[in-house]
Motif scaffolding. Structure first.
Motif, mmCIF file in Angstrom:
data_model
loop_
_atom_site.group_PDB
_atom_site.id
_atom_site.type_symbol
_atom_site.label_atom_id
_atom_site.label_comp_id
_atom_site.label_asym_id
_atom_site.label_seq_id
_atom_site.Cartn_x
_atom_site.Cartn_y
_atom_site.Cartn_z
ATOM 1 N N ASP A 187 -2.161 1.085 8.228
ATOM 2 C CA ASP A 187 -1.820 1.241 6.676
ATOM 3 C C ASP A 187 -2.915 2.226 6.221
ATOM 4 O O ASP A 187 -3.070 2.452 4.935
ATOM 5 C CB ASP A 187 -2.206 -0.178 5.832
ATOM 6 N N PHE A 188 -3.452 3.108 6.959
ATOM 7 C CA PHE A 188 -4.184 4.069 6.460
ATOM 8 C C PHE A 188 -3.462 5.233 5.573
ATOM 9 O O PHE A 188 -2.388 5.756 5.917
ATOM 10 C CB PHE A 188 -5.082 4.985 7.645
ATOM 11 N N PRO A 189 -3.976 5.267 4.373
ATOM 12 C CA PRO A 189 -3.061 6.175 3.436
ATOM 13 C C PRO A 189 -2.845 7.526 3.691
ATOM 14 O O PRO A 189 -1.986 8.085 2.775
ATOM 15 C CB PRO A 189 -3.897 5.767 2.072
ATOM 16 N N HIS A 261 -7.070 4.240 13.581
ATOM 17 C CA HIS A 261 -6.024 4.477 12.871
ATOM 18 C C HIS A 261 -6.310 5.829 12.043
ATOM 19 O O HIS A 261 -5.074 6.569 11.754
ATOM 20 C CB HIS A 261 -6.242 3.616 11.759
ATOM 21 N N MET A 262 -7.388 6.509 11.790
ATOM 22 C CA MET A 262 -7.330 7.815 11.091
ATOM 23 C C MET A 262 -7.000 8.858 12.331
ATOM 24 O O MET A 262 -6.447 9.638 11.942
ATOM 25 C CB MET A 262 -8.845 8.110 11.005
ATOM 26 N N ILE A 263 -7.226 8.502 13.418
ATOM 27 C CA ILE A 263 -6.748 9.781 14.263
ATOM 28 C C ILE A 263 -5.234 9.562 14.592
ATOM 29 O O ILE A 263 -4.464 10.476 14.777
ATOM 30 C CB ILE A 263 -7.419 9.365 15.906
ATOM 31 N N ALA A 264 -4.560 8.287 14.644
ATOM 32 C CA ALA A 264 -3.587 8.084 14.723
ATOM 33 C C ALA A 264 -2.644 8.974 13.603
ATOM 34 O O ALA A 264 -1.514 9.460 13.865
ATOM 35 C CB ALA A 264 -3.077 6.840 14.614
ATOM 36 N N ASN A 265 -3.171 8.913 12.442
ATOM 37 C CA ASN A 265 -2.356 9.837 11.375
ATOM 38 C C ASN A 265 -2.840 11.151 11.280
ATOM 39 O O ASN A 265 -2.235 11.838 10.313
ATOM 40 C CB ASN A 265 -2.840 9.011 9.952
ATOM 41 N N CYS A 266 -3.733 11.733 12.024
ATOM 42 C CA CYS A 266 -4.179 13.233 11.939
ATOM 43 C C CYS A 266 -3.121 14.156 12.798
ATOM 44 O O CYS A 266 -2.288 13.878 13.361
ATOM 45 C CB CYS A 266 -5.331 13.500 12.435
#
Length: 354
Positions: A187-189, A261-266
């Motif tokens: 759920d990282f925005p 999670h930050m890596i997953a969304n980058c």
């Protein structure tokens, strides 16, 4: 009475990995201790100075690890003096206190092993204490433990090439880095940014030109949004000031939060000497590192669906229950593994033929 196992912890990442393995060994009496040393000089530096505050034997790291363990109702025996243990599970083989050398030991790889330096090579060549490197470049290479659990085939070859008996090394994967796909559900925005994961180089007495690194990150981003995730050991005020001065105004900076999670969304990942680069590789991100990226891809931990802790626990269980010399266990367990692998291959071939 059930047999006793002592798990040596370090950073929070190492501690959480040890907790996962211990959780899979519920039939044993599991205890935990922060990594400790019986070396008088090292203990003097730890207790009377702040020179070792950023190392995993320090009080700050011990307090963080013990807080994590107490939240989970784990039994703590700092220094391992309360009991006689049947097995010691180690997060490092750079320090193996003399009292523990009489007990069977298993080493678990945490993640990335630091790059060899000239100092590392000199210390290894002269057989000086490996802790004098002040990094993890010799971790896994001292051959002091009985069994070694490596993150991948690449690391098995690397560790054996550094001097550890290849007959001792099992490729089990490593908890926390063996199931990167799970991080895609988060759920990282924020999304579609260039992420920078920094390293605590300056805090651990390693040279770094941080301003030059930041400017390189800006160049790689080439106008795309930037997000910095600082290493927990860093001097946050200094690091944030430098980033603000040399990056666009909309650059995001995080000192806390789920890095995976930050890596997953980058869209792209920039690292220095950080194990999290392996998450980026496993998720197919374009990555940058001070290490050679081609080598990192060879070393990248197994993606086995999060079963590394169970595999390590199975190895520990077999080892602690084995009544005989260590060398006999190494030989017999390897034979069992080979037979199991052959059975698996034959089953697959028959299913394909059907």
């Amino acid at each position: 009475m059930s047999k006793k196992i002592l798990f040596l912890t370090g950073s929070l990442n190492q501690t959480s990995q040890m907790y996962q393995v211990a959780s899979a060994l519920g039939e044993f009496d599991c205890w935990f201790s922060q990594l400790f040393t019986d070396h008088p000089l090292v203990n003097f530096l730890k207790n009377k100075t702040r020179l070792l505050d950023k190392t995993i034997i320090s009080e700050p790291h011990r307090k963080k690890a013990e807080a994590y363990l107490k939240e989970r109702d784990c039994a703590i025996d700092y220094g391992g003096s309360r009991h006689r243990y049947d097995l010691i599970v180690c997060c490092s083989d750079l320090i193996v206190p003399a009292p523990l050398k009489q007990t069977r030991t298993v080493w678990i790889q945490e993640g990335m092993i630091d790059k060899m330096t000239l100092l590392s090579r000199i210390i290894k060549a002269l057989r000086l204490p490996p802790t004098w490197c002040f990094n993890t470049s010799l971790n896994g290479s001292t051959n002091q433990c009985d069994l070694y659990c490596a993150a991948s085939d690449g690391y098995r070859d690397y560790i054996s090439g550094m001097g550890t008996d290849p007959g001792k090394i099992w490729v089990t994967g490593t908890p926390n880095y063996d199931h990167a796909a799970q991080f895609l559900d988060n759920d990282f925005p924020y999304h579609d940014y260039v992420m920078v994961a920094t390293t605590d180089m300056r805090e651990t007495a390693r040279p770094e030109n941080r301003v030059r690194f930041i400017k390189k990150c800006v160049a790689i981003a080439a106008g795309r949004p930037l997000l910095f995730k600082l290493h927990p050991n860093e001097n946050f005020d200094r690091a944030i000031g430098e980033i603000r001065q040399h990056t666009p105004e909309d650059t995001a900076i995080f000192t806390e939060g789920n890095t995976q999670h930050m890596i997953a969304n980058c869209s792209e990942l920039i690292t220095q000497y950080s194990t999290v680069v392996y998450t980026g590789i496993a998720l197919g991100k374009k990555v940058h590192s001070y290490f050679d990226v081609r080598q990192l891809k060879r070393l990248s931990p197994l993606q086995n669906g999060g079963t590394s802790a169970e595999q390590i626990a199975t190895l520990c269980r077999s080892f602690i229950d084995f009544d005989g010399p260590v060398q006999d266990f190494l030989h017999q367990y390897k034979e069992q593994q080979d037979a199991a692998l052959l059975y698996f291959i034959n089953e697959k071939e028959q299913s394909y033929a059907g």
